[in-house]
Design an enzyme around this catalytic site. Structure first.
Site, short mmCIF file in Angstrom:
data_model
loop_
_atom_site.label_atom_id
_atom_site.label_comp_id
_atom_site.label_asym_id
_atom_site.label_seq_id
_atom_site.Cartn_x
_atom_site.Cartn_y
_atom_site.Cartn_z
N GLU A 91 -7.75 -5.02 10.02
CA GLU A 91 -7.40 -6.31 9.01
C GLU A 91 -7.56 -7.48 9.37
O GLU A 91 -8.75 -7.08 10.59
CB GLU A 91 -5.64 -6.49 9.85
CG GLU A 91 -5.02 -5.44 9.63
CD GLU A 91 -4.72 -5.35 8.58
OE1 GLU A 91 -4.19 -5.87 7.62
OE2 GLU A 91 -3.97 -4.10 7.51
N VAL A 137 4.94 7.43 12.66
CA VAL A 137 3.47 7.53 13.43
C VAL A 137 2.56 8.82 12.93
O VAL A 137 3.04 9.90 12.02
CB VAL A 137 3.76 9.04 14.46
CG1 VAL A 137 3.13 9.25 15.55
CG2 VAL A 137 4.92 7.80 15.63
N LYS A 160 3.20 3.44 17.99
CA LYS A 160 3.93 4.66 18.29
C LYS A 160 4.23 5.75 18.94
O LYS A 160 5.14 6.51 19.04
CB LYS A 160 3.00 4.81 17.41
CG LYS A 160 2.50 4.98 16.23
CD LYS A 160 1.00 5.00 15.71
CE LYS A 160 0.46 4.47 14.22
NZ LYS A 160 -0.71 4.32 13.24
N GLY A 164 -12.18 -1.90 5.29
CA GLY A 164 -10.90 -2.01 5.28
C GLY A 164 -10.80 -1.45 6.27
O GLY A 164 -8.92 -1.11 5.74
N ARG A 182 8.95 -8.65 -3.07
CA ARG A 182 8.91 -10.19 -3.24
C ARG A 182 6.66 -10.68 -4.14
O ARG A 182 5.93 -11.62 -4.14
CB ARG A 182 8.62 -10.72 -2.49
CG ARG A 182 9.73 -10.31 -2.02
CD ARG A 182 10.34 -12.48 -1.01
NE ARG A 182 12.00 -12.24 -0.94
CZ ARG A 182 12.10 -13.01 0.12
NH1 ARG A 182 11.71 -13.22 1.33
NH2 ARG A 182 13.51 -13.07 -0.12
N THR A 196 0.54 -0.90 -0.20
CA THR A 196 0.03 0.13 -0.01
C THR A 196 1.39 1.62 -0.15
O THR A 196 0.77 1.61 -0.52
CB THR A 196 -1.14 -0.09 1.75
OG1 THR A 196 -1.50 -1.37 0.72
CG2 THR A 196 -2.36 1.70 1.13
#
Lengths: 435, 435
Positions: A194, A136, A209, A191, A49, A17
């Site tokens: 996860e 962050v 963070k 979305g 990959r 992403t």
């Protein structure tokens, strides 16, 4: 040394992403960065990959390798951008890159919270930059603001809503009165969460963070496992409702503060925040960091905390910083010398929505008359309020109109002002809808 | 060249509100800046025509002159900080300073909006920095964020609430339902408006700042007199009330945007802002700048826009930037090596307020029992909610307690959990009041 005069050569590790966002936006805004830095920034080598991403992004296969060593071993590569994620290969890559005398840009909060102390020490030793704005709060330039803009401040406290998934879930529970399970399912469907939501909802991502923010604010790394962390699984809609009755919203908050010299608090947990505080109005996937400095007082930094675009903005900002560092004096950075943009638009051409308040005669047909004037100028009406008032000679009439140019609106309003049903001078104000 | 190895020598022009703040905070945070920049920052010469301020601030008279030429003529001074205000002497000083090879830091928006084009061109020619973070939005690092953090973005739009006086007046009119004259009188009484309020309420101060933001975002200076400006004198409480009915707040807004390549809009006027937008919640003397970039999306920067402290934070940030530029590699800037602060505080020592939700038996005396446990741990109760519920075995009881350490609170809660009147496991959440 590692880059020729006017080009900064980048090795990109990872084409997911964020990596994909960096590739795409560097192509689309290459000229912006060239003008502002005086440097051509080029990705000359890519490690991934995921062959499908290469095709989708249109990356020439000649520069692609499935082994990150290819980036480190290329003497032309001056900067390595690590966007692979994870803490094993990413760690090895960053270490090898710094050892090889390359600058590094990363968005990897898990890695920095675990190995930050070692990696920054290595960077200092090798006199190379390890930049991490994207780690962050996504596109919000909070790292730069803390390290540079607010450099003269002792940080009194730092409060962060720094996980968009949790904030989306909690905002939804608060606004719609739904429970955690339903809000989580919705976040997954959109979305924003996860398949395995644990890293987000159990507070670990926020803790990574928080460790980075604490290191900047207070100069030491909280050892792994010592950062007090609670997630949002146990927050119920009942608690959110009672909190609201008491004047609070519940947010997953990173709290980093030092009230005195006795110690620094660093913790992440669901927290009641007064509704009148600006942080309480940060909703949905947005992030915000509230910083209280001993000189500046209270400040807040708000924006998207994740996603390909916002995060790419931060990564490209770090790359640009390295580009600016190549040359002294900086080229093309004087204010008001940027040739990218056209000149000022004349006021008459500007398009706005408008609010209009008229004093009109209190008799039938008045609205029709006024509306027909707007119509003759092709200006649409979006809403009308005719407040109930005591009977009298004149009554207020409030009209919101759709987009119109300043010129056309002014002409229409002048004609309306001349109608005999309109008393006094009309009041008009512009409207911005931020769309 | 103009400064010895580890010291940056400053000449300060002006000892009014902001100049005084810079002097004081540089004394109090000298060690912070030394650690973070590796440089001793010292004000070695001061120009002022206000002898009283010299005494009040404790500035040694040996370094004071009533003539700004003394700063320019001192070869030891590497940086001149212009905080005199006005556009005649300040203009001459900055020009002379740049000509003499000195860097300049200024907070003077009126000056930059008028002479920015010429002065930045001179700075570029002389290869010196002209820094101006304090000129827009006080302590908010918006200049740095735009020029550096968001450097990879084409700016789509920029909206600013950048005059604290106007925002205080409009917020007060909205919250208290008072009219403009009353709100202005209150702002004057509180020191938020000058005796002659025209520069603020007629929008000129916002226009000066808008010109600077536009120059950064779009690369050209709007010529004086061509920046469309309306102030807030004509805004009535009636309009504010109607706007609220329509879902809007009225703010004095600087609008800077370019939707396409046809031109750039730069204007300042009272504007209806949707209540759901974060900008609408910016109230009182606070400033905020909303930036929409083509990569980062929407961001917002919020803080105090004026005053000795916030503005000093920005001026000192610029000075620190020059200090950091003296050395490569930068000293003491590695993350996590800052010796200023003590180490992590143990979780048990941390003090918080807490929200507690219990399920308790529905019978008299329950609250007394629970309250007495809190009392025995010296934990005060700030509020209690006992919602009316259908009669049943157990009912919810919500308690907010005053500050307590994690340890003491946990012990008290454990004891309460063991009471036979308490069903289920108690729910507890921390509260942050940002005080």
């Amino acid at each position: 040394m590692l880059s020729t005069m006017n080009t900064l050569r980048i090795g990109l590790a990872g084409t997911g992403t964020v990596g994909g966002g960096v590739w795409s936006h560097l192509q689309s805004n290459f000229d912006v960065l060239r003008c502002r830095t005086g440097v051509d920034i080029k990705i000359v080598r890519v490690a991934t990959r995921d062959p499908k991403s290469i095709e989708r992004l249109g990356i020439p296969t000649s520069i692609v390798s499935d082994d990150w060593h290819a980036l480190v071993n290329d003497p032309e590569v001056a900067v390595i951008v690590e966007l692979m994620g994870g803490t094993t290969h990413a760690y090895q890559l960053i270490k090898a890159a710094l050892e090889a005398g390359k600058h590094v840009v990363t968005a990897n909060k898990a890695l920095l919270s675990k190995y930050g102390e070692e990696l920054f020490a290595l960077a200092a030793k090798k006199e190379r930059q390890l930049l991490f704005e994207a780690s962050v709060a996504g596109g919000i330039p909070i790292i730069k603001s803390l390290r540079e803009g607010l450099i003269a401040n002792r940080i009194v406290a730092l409060y962060g809503i720094i996980n968009g998934t949790c904030n989306y879930i909690l905002s939804n529970m608060s606004e719609k009165g739904i429970d955690y399970a339903e809000a989580l399912a919705d976040a997954k469907a959109k979305g924003y969460a996860e398949a395995d939501e644990s890293l987000d909802v159990d507070g670990h991502d926020s803790a990574h963070k928080a460790a980075i923010l604490a290191a900047i604010a207070y100069g030491f790394w909280v050892p792994e496992g010592q950062l007090a962390t609670e997630g949002i699984r146990q927050v119920t809609k009942v608690d959110i409702q009672f909190a609201r009755k008491l004047g609070y919203e519940i947010k997953l908050l990173a709290v980093i503060k030092s009230d005195d010299k006795s110690g620094v608090e660093v913790r992440v947990h669901p927290t009641l925040i007064p509704q009148k505080n600006v942080l309480a109005s940060v909703s949905g996937v947005f992030n915000a960091v509230f910083v209280r400095g001993d000189v500046v007082g209270d400040t807040l930094f708000y924006g998207r905390g994740a996603g390909a675009d916002a995060t790419a903005s931060a990564v490209l900002g770090d790359i640009a910083e390295l580009a600016l560092g190549l040359h002294a004096p900086r080229k093309c950075r004087a204010v008001g010398s940027d040739a990218l943009y056209p000149k000022l638009k004349a006021l008459e051409e500007i398009i706005s929505r408008f609010y209009v308040r008229l004093n009109v005669a209190d008799r039938p047909g008045v609205l029709a008359k006024i509306a027909s004037v707007f119509a003759s100028y092709e200006i649409g009406i979006s809403s009308v309020i005719q407040p109930e008032v005591q009977a009298g000679e004149s009554v207020p009439l409030i009209i919101m109109v759709h987009d119109a140019s300043e010129k056309r609106f002014a002409d229409a309003l002048a004609e309306i002002a001349r109608l005999d049903v309109v008393k006094d001078t009309p009041v008009s104000l512009r409207v911005e809808d931020f769309e």
